[in-house]
Design an enzyme around this catalytic site. Structure first.
Site: not given
Ligand SMILES: Cc1cc2nc3c(=O)[nH]c(=O)nc-3n(C[C@H](O)[C@H](O)[C@H](O)COP(=O)(O)OP(=O)(O)OC[C@H]3O[C@@H](n4cnc5c(N)ncnc54)[C@H](O)[C@@H]3O)c2cc1C
Lengths: 156, 650
Positions: A43
């Protein structure tokens, strides 16, 4: 911009292997140095580049759309709390940027939950989270929807 | 001794398992110790990668997109439902809104640099320091180490003994006596020949959204530069579905319009720098195409420039279809306008801000610019709608159907069954990208939602103190299943002379490409400009079923490929859910994200409701139904007409 590793700089320490979120930095068994085993699952997050103690990793633009001859290099200095970028254009033009990455020394400004008094039943059953309501910067309790903001018939 | 063909099995019983180490999981890990520290519940967090850089925030972010500050969370609800075309869970969104600032304030406390307005430098948000807003809800940060800082807090709270990195969870296992209750999970180490079996009372499944389900626009190395991080493979949706949890709005997707190829963010360019877009002939196509919104009733969800993000895509796709692309973002004019009243010093600062916006969160875009000799103050860039992604925390709302907080007046019964953020499977909780019908949480909202779920899990566990988890599958069975791709490889690898071409198995890579081809060509990917219809979906359904059957024939020649195999299996289940939901919803609710060409209109009378589904792993059958949408917050004058229409009778 898949990562690549300079043959002469890498000492095979494995920091990049540990940090890569995509599991694509591996140690080559013959050369005992790191390599990117799956460039199309990179990435280009630079996590490994920033973590490398030898500055042995860089990126080169995705070959299927980025013209050659440019570079985007980084130095993350944890102690200083800064990140420095050097961008070189294909035409030789250069840009440099530095920004802060933290305002506090690492590992100190962490939640100290043990310092809080143990929660009672009432605290556990309330919707308030740790440090709330103070951390919300509101005077009392959680924000609520005022009566006139409710859709008619739903409530009141 | 364990070896590749014969892994060691490690079994562990805990009270609460946290799957994932992203924003939501870190929020949960930090919060949970407050409520369990003194009663000594056993907690474990498992992440497939290293928490300091795992998930969507790995490379950092340049903005926190959800911060209330002076705003009323009720207005936040209005904003989210406007963007997501009227159908959201307002109880969940309000809940995020009323708590989210406490997470942002903690981030600042832990060292995250948050930009302040002139004269407020050095003053914390909690001391009244005014943030630099790039939009009504967004604040600017120096976020290179955002994830590092948030993970540090989580790790310090939980303690290293309670964290297991580099373990990929494959599936959840229901309780022996209650098929609607979760009792365990199984996964494997991506480093050592080890299988992990966890038993628990409650579990937070927060493994992010799904990428690479669709054929991406780039097909070589550039596949890696998807907008959404290539390592989130739909594990949340697939594992929940296979465990029998109800999903909602899985037809929803996100198709971000971003800088072409590098997928650099446009948010700061639009909101902070006020950049404009145009077609190949320099026309303002948004103004020109505003009228086409009325053709299919999409105008009911636009009020002047305020409209769902998908509708903006719709007006752009019209230009592309009619051959008036490419679409440009006029960065030079934006910069020149801003520079008008600035000193040279301030102009330099502005330029740095523009570059740092990318360096903090999409470094690759800088590479594209540098490679193509593009300086944004001198030359315009192309923008492009990406391939589709599935997620629940950004500008999309696919995910699981969860119980809300319950204390928000007017909450209907079907929004609430006891524990906040618990799915329809007892003991299974989710947050962040996992929670459906509540988008626009972003990093901060996902973090706080993890905290909300953590507290609710503790309550659940305390209410189920004497309950012992017993799994409906034996450890041996599970171990065999998880390592089947390895066994398949070892058994058949010498059958042919080239290990990649073998009639006995399929490589994970080919499996992924097959999935992407189906989804792209039949389920409204880029090659049809996001269009599909009942016939295409019928074909997709058949092809996906065969793909599911072939899932058992994936090979793994090493642990890395075992990871890819299971990721792709998760992608396949997620994709199938997406396809089934699109098939069920007979309207085009999200034009610009996808079109049902046989039902081009928005049809509020029949479809202003949720679509929910459940999957039966044993039979392979999906059950899909409509679920009523209930509006809680009163529409105000600024909202478009569609918001004010009654919900569909279900
Ligand atoms: C390109 C991009 C830009 C963004 N820009 C902004 C911004 O400017 N400002 C803002 O506030 N938000 C932004 N966001 C949003 C923010 O990043 C997400 O809302 C947030 O990270 C979601 O949190 P999460 O814990 O659901 O997922 P994530 O933070 O993505 O975490 C997922 C986790 O699950 C783990 N995982 C996945 N599959 C497995 C498995 N099978 N077994 C064990 N572990 C696993 C991964 O390793 C990771 O630790 C952006 C998102 C993206 C994609």
């Amino acid at each position: 911009m898949p990562t690549f590793v300079y043959m002469t700089r890498c000492d095979g320490c494995g920091h990049c292997v540990d940090i890569c979120p995509s599991d694509i930095m591996h140690i080559d068994k013959t050369y005992r140095r790191a390599l990117n085993i799956e460039p199309n699952m990179c990435w280009e997050c630079y996590s490994c580049v920033k973590a490398c103690p030898q500055n042995a990793i860089d990126c080169r633009g995705y070959a299927d759309f980025a013209p050659l001859g440019h570079s985007v290099r980084v130095l993350r200095e944890e102690e200083k709390g800064t990140i420095s970028w050097k961008i070189k254009f294909r035409n030789g033009h250069e840009k440099n940027f530095v920004s802060p990455i933290t305002t506090k020394p690492w590992g100190e400004a962490i939640p100290r939950l043990a310092d809080l008094p143990p929660p009672d039943e009432e605290a556990l059953n309330s919707p308030l989270l740790t440090y709330e309501p103070e951390a919300l910067k509101v005077d009392s309790g959680l924000p609520t929807i005022s009566k006139d903001q409710f859709k008619q018939g739903v409530y009141y | 001794m364990s070896h590749f063909g014969n892994p060691e099995i490690i079994e562990e019983e805990v009270d609460i398992l946290i799957i994932g180490g992203g924003m939501a999981a870190c929020g949960a890990a930090t919060e949970i110790m407050r409520w369990t520290g003194d009663i000594g519940l056993k907690i474990k967090l498992v992440d497939k990668a290293a928490m300091a850089r795992s998930g969507a925030v790995a490379m950092g972010l340049s903005a926190i997109n959800t911060y209330m500050g002076e705003n009323d969370p009720a207005d936040y609800v209005r904003y989210v439902r406007g963007d997501l075309m009227g159908i959201i869970r307002e109880d969940l969104v309000y809940d995020v809104g009323r708590h989210v600032d406490s997470s942002v304030h903690l981030f600042e406390e832990w060292g995250l640099p948050i930009w302040k307005q002139k004269g407020n430098e050095g003053k914390k948000l909690t001391e009244g320091g005014k943030p630099v807003r790039s939009g009504r809800w967004q604040i600017m940060i120096n976020g290179e180490s955002y994830k590092w800082i948030v993970a540090e807090a989580a790790k310090k709270s939980l303690g290293p003994a309670n964290i297991q990195e580099h373990v990929f969870i494959v599936r959840l296992i229901t309780d022996e006596n209650d098929p609607k209750r979760v009792a365990g999970a199984v996964g494997f180490s991506v480093r050592e020949n080890k299988i992990y079996v966890y038993k628990f009372k409650a579990c937070l499944l927060a493994a992010g959204g799904a990428v690479n389900v669709y054929r991406p626009r780039s097909v070589g190395e550039g596949i890696g530069r998807a907008w959404y991080p290539v390592w989130n493979a739909g594990s949340t949706y697939a594992m929940a579905a296979e465990c029998g949890a109800e999903m909602t709005l899985m037809e929803n997707r996100f198709v971000p319009t971003r800088f072409k190829d590098g997928y650099g963010p446009v948010g700061a360019w639009f909101l902070l720098f006020k950049a404009k877009t145009m077609n190949a002939f320099g026309e303002d196509y948004q103004a020109k195409n505003y009228g086409i919104l009325a053709d299919n009733g999409y105008d009911a969800y636009a009020a002047g420039p305020k409209m769902g993000t998908c509708l903006r895509n719709h007006m752009m796709i019209k230009e592309m279809k009619d051959g008036r692309g490419p679409i440009f973002i006029d960065t030079p004019t934006a910069m020149a306008n801003l520079a008008k009243n600035m000193t040279p010093e301030e102009i330099k600062h502005l330029e740095a801000e523009a570059w740092e916006d990318f360096l903090d969160m999409t470094i690759g875009q800088c590479g594209v610019w540098a490679g193509e000799n593009i300086e944004p103050d001198k030359e315009m860039s192309e923008i492009m709608p990406s391939e589709p992604y599935l997620l629940g925390s950004h500008a999309g709302c696919a995910g699981l159907w969860v119980s809300g907080p319950g204390d928000i007046p007017g909450t209907p019964d079907h929004y609430h069954w006891g524990y906040n953020r618990m799915t329809t499977v007892k003991g299974l909780f989710t947050a962040g990208d996992g929670v459906g019908a509540s988008g626009h949480k972003f990093s901060s909202g996902s973090h706080v939602e993890g905290r909300i779920a953590a507290k609710a899990m503790v309550q659940f566990v305390l209410d189920n103190k004497d309950w012992k988890p017993r799994m409906s599958r034996s450890t041996k069975e599970l171990a065999e299943e998880v390592y089947r791709p390895v066994k398949t490889f070892l058994k058949y690898k010498d059958y042919t002379t080239a290990i990649d071409v073998n009639p006995r198995y399929i490589t994970p890579k080919m499996y992924q490409l097959r999935l992407q081809k189906i989804m792209d060509e039949y389920v409204a990917g880029i090659s049809t400009l996001y269009q599909t219809n009942a016939k295409m979906l019928e074909i997709a359904e058949k092809k996906l079923e065969m793909l599911r059957e072939d899932g058992g024939k994936m090979r793994a020649k090493d642990l890395h490929e075992l990871l890819r195999a299971w990721e792709n299996y998760h992608r396949m289940i997620t994709a199938t859910a997406h396809m089934k939901h699109i098939q069920f919803r007979e309207e085009s609710r999200y034009p610009g994200y996808y079109y049902r060409t046989d039902f081009m209109n928005i049809d509020d009378e029949n479809w202003k409701c949720f679509v929910n589904s459940t999957y039966n792993r044993d039979t392979g059958k999906w059950t899909i139904k409509k679920v009523p949408y209930v509006q809680l917050v009163k529409p105000d004058d600024s909202e478009p007409e569609g918001i004010k229409r009654p919900a569909a009778k279900v």
